[in-house]
Design a protein around this motif. Sequence first.
Motif, mmCIF file in Angstrom:
data_model
loop_
_atom_site.group_PDB
_atom_site.id
_atom_site.type_symbol
_atom_site.label_atom_id
_atom_site.label_comp_id
_atom_site.label_asym_id
_atom_site.label_seq_id
_atom_site.Cartn_x
_atom_site.Cartn_y
_atom_site.Cartn_z
ATOM 1 N N ILE A 1 -9.527 0.537 4.952
ATOM 2 C CA ILE A 1 -9.684 1.897 5.469
ATOM 3 C C ILE A 1 -8.443 2.310 6.269
ATOM 4 C CG2 ILE A 1 -12.193 1.925 5.440
ATOM 5 C CD1 ILE A 1 -12.270 1.238 8.337
ATOM 6 N N THR A 2 -7.529 1.366 6.449
ATOM 7 C CA THR A 2 -6.174 1.635 6.961
ATOM 8 C C THR A 2 -5.248 0.672 6.222
ATOM 9 O OG1 THR A 2 -6.266 -0.042 8.708
ATOM 10 C CG2 THR A 2 -7.033 2.190 9.282
ATOM 11 N N PHE A 3 -3.956 0.784 6.440
ATOM 12 C CA PHE A 3 -3.059 -0.258 5.972
ATOM 13 C C PHE A 3 -3.411 -1.556 6.705
ATOM 14 C CE2 PHE A 3 -0.633 3.107 4.064
ATOM 15 C CZ PHE A 3 0.059 2.484 3.028
ATOM 16 N N PRO A 4 -3.070 -2.717 6.159
ATOM 17 C CA PRO A 4 -3.440 -3.982 6.813
ATOM 18 C C PRO A 4 -2.984 -4.088 8.260
ATOM 19 C CG PRO A 4 -2.696 -4.404 4.575
ATOM 20 C CD PRO A 4 -2.435 -2.945 4.836
ATOM 21 N N ASN A 5 -1.897 -3.395 8.615
ATOM 22 C CA ASN A 5 -1.418 -3.449 10.001
ATOM 23 C C ASN A 5 -2.313 -2.692 10.960
ATOM 24 O OD1 ASN A 5 -0.357 -0.592 10.471
ATOM 25 N ND2 ASN A 5 0.734 -1.136 8.598
ATOM 26 N N GLY A 6 -3.299 -1.944 10.457
ATOM 27 C CA GLY A 6 -4.211 -1.187 11.292
ATOM 28 C C GLY A 6 -3.821 0.263 11.466
ATOM 29 N N GLY A 7 -2.710 0.690 10.864
ATOM 30 C CA GLY A 7 -2.240 2.060 10.994
ATOM 31 C C GLY A 7 -2.339 2.838 9.699
ATOM 32 N N ASP A 8 -1.961 4.120 9.768
ATOM 33 C CA ASP A 8 -2.018 5.001 8.605
ATOM 34 C C ASP A 8 -0.761 4.930 7.745
ATOM 35 O OD1 ASP A 8 -4.526 5.970 9.189
ATOM 36 O OD2 ASP A 8 -3.780 7.605 10.424
ATOM 37 N N TRP A 9 0.245 4.197 8.206
ATOM 38 C CA TRP A 9 1.495 4.098 7.457
ATOM 39 C C TRP A 9 1.839 2.643 7.215
ATOM 40 C CZ3 TRP A 9 4.100 8.182 5.344
ATOM 41 C CH2 TRP A 9 3.647 9.452 5.726
ATOM 42 N N GLY A 10 2.363 2.372 6.034
ATOM 43 C CA GLY A 10 2.719 1.005 5.681
ATOM 44 C C GLY A 10 3.902 0.495 6.468
ATOM 45 N N THR A 11 3.882 -0.803 6.763
ATOM 46 C CA THR A 11 4.983 -1.438 7.483
ATOM 47 C C THR A 11 5.319 -2.763 6.803
ATOM 48 O OG1 THR A 11 3.692 -2.813 8.993
ATOM 49 C CG2 THR A 11 4.007 -0.506 9.635
ATOM 50 N N TYR A 12 6.474 -3.318 7.197
ATOM 51 C CA TYR A 12 6.836 -4.625 6.661
ATOM 52 C C TYR A 12 5.938 -5.722 7.217
ATOM 53 C CZ TYR A 12 10.810 -2.372 4.521
ATOM 54 O OH TYR A 12 11.584 -1.563 3.742
ATOM 55 N N GLY A 13 5.207 -5.419 8.266
ATOM 56 C CA GLY A 13 4.215 -6.366 8.766
ATOM 57 C C GLY A 13 3.057 -6.585 7.810
#
Length: 417
Positions: free
Chosen positions: A175-187
């Motif tokens: 329901i979010t990117f795996p990092n917990g946010g709405d935008w993808g990161t290299y994390g």
Amino acid sequence: MAKYDVISADAHLETPPTEWVPRMPANLRSEGPQVVKLDTGGDGVSIAGKPPAPLGLQLTGGQKFSEFVTRGRSFSEKLPGSGDPAQRVKEQDQDGTDAELLFCAVVQTALKSIKNPLVLKEIAKAYNAYLADYCSHAPDRLLGAGLIPPTNIKDAMEELERIAGYKTLRSAALITFPNGGDWGTYGDEPFWKAANDMGICVSAHHSFGGEDKGKSHPLAGQKGDKALELDGDVDLAHFAWLLTCDLPIPTIPILTIEQLFLGGVFDRYPKLRFHFAETGIGWLPYWLEQMDDRFSRHRHWAKVNLKRKPSEYVRQHVTFSFQEDHAGTAMRHSIGIDNICWASDFPHSVGDWPYSRETRERQFKGVPDSDRRKMEALNIAAQLGIISKDEKEKQAREPISRKVKSMKLPARGERRS
């Protein structure tokens, strides 16, 4: 190996949270979703102290359109779609459906309102344990979409590995990117690598990030995390917005998908499979065509190079589900016949339970059997890893042998009772 004629690529488990919240640690249960009695009548589900979401349009199975209500329903009524697994299998039989991909209740998006990451983590653990047990009643028919907590990459990784250990859970739902946010990161990279290596289909109901085109591109997720970048002279978010072709957000997962291929995720992890539920498909031919056109126009000044055209990334990695979408079905080959999956959305108000047979007959009238078999069952079976791509092609060539039970179909808009 089970053979399927009809799989709903999007259905919901609208059982009360009282079924699984007791699996949370005792000291955190009060912070999980709660069933409350509403002053206006019926039940509601309260999350994070927010106004309760009333039971109504998410439980309309078998009702006429004129009987729909937005509130006033109760779990005690044992309405279709809210019962135990034995009831659910009987409901599939009533609807002529062999299996369903079961997503969380419609209120799942409200989980992002919970601020305590420990509570979110324990909610996901408890729900997935419950879902795995629920699906074990008929694992070939009840196909669970395990919930990834919208917290941080560590929690997402732990839950992905737990989902992989449950043999009855067929995908990991974000329901979010795996990092917990709405935008993808290299994390997010460890999550994508694990899903790629384990062969787990990643799914979402609508989308899992980037819905608001008005937002600036944040450094989402954990402290020190770095937002996905585009190899060029332009910000990824800015370039992605050019490729949305001004189509509506958030019910269509355009920005979610664009972040994945513009950020190189599909290039780095070529075996990743994504399924986006309840997106519809009629918009896809326009977007895919226009996105390729805009990419070819803007790639030079932006100095952006991709290994494939944008549409090719979508067709290689992504499936979408629809309920009744005649425009999309007519243009199925402009989309990609392997990328679209029929769904009932049972027990929600856009579905037609227990008359989905008639909906499908109307939907697929004149469609060749091979195309119909893919859209009705084989595409989602392959995307979930239940069958291989080779097996899908083999089964698609087999004639449809099912016999459709005759039911008098009312005019569209006059709901069956």
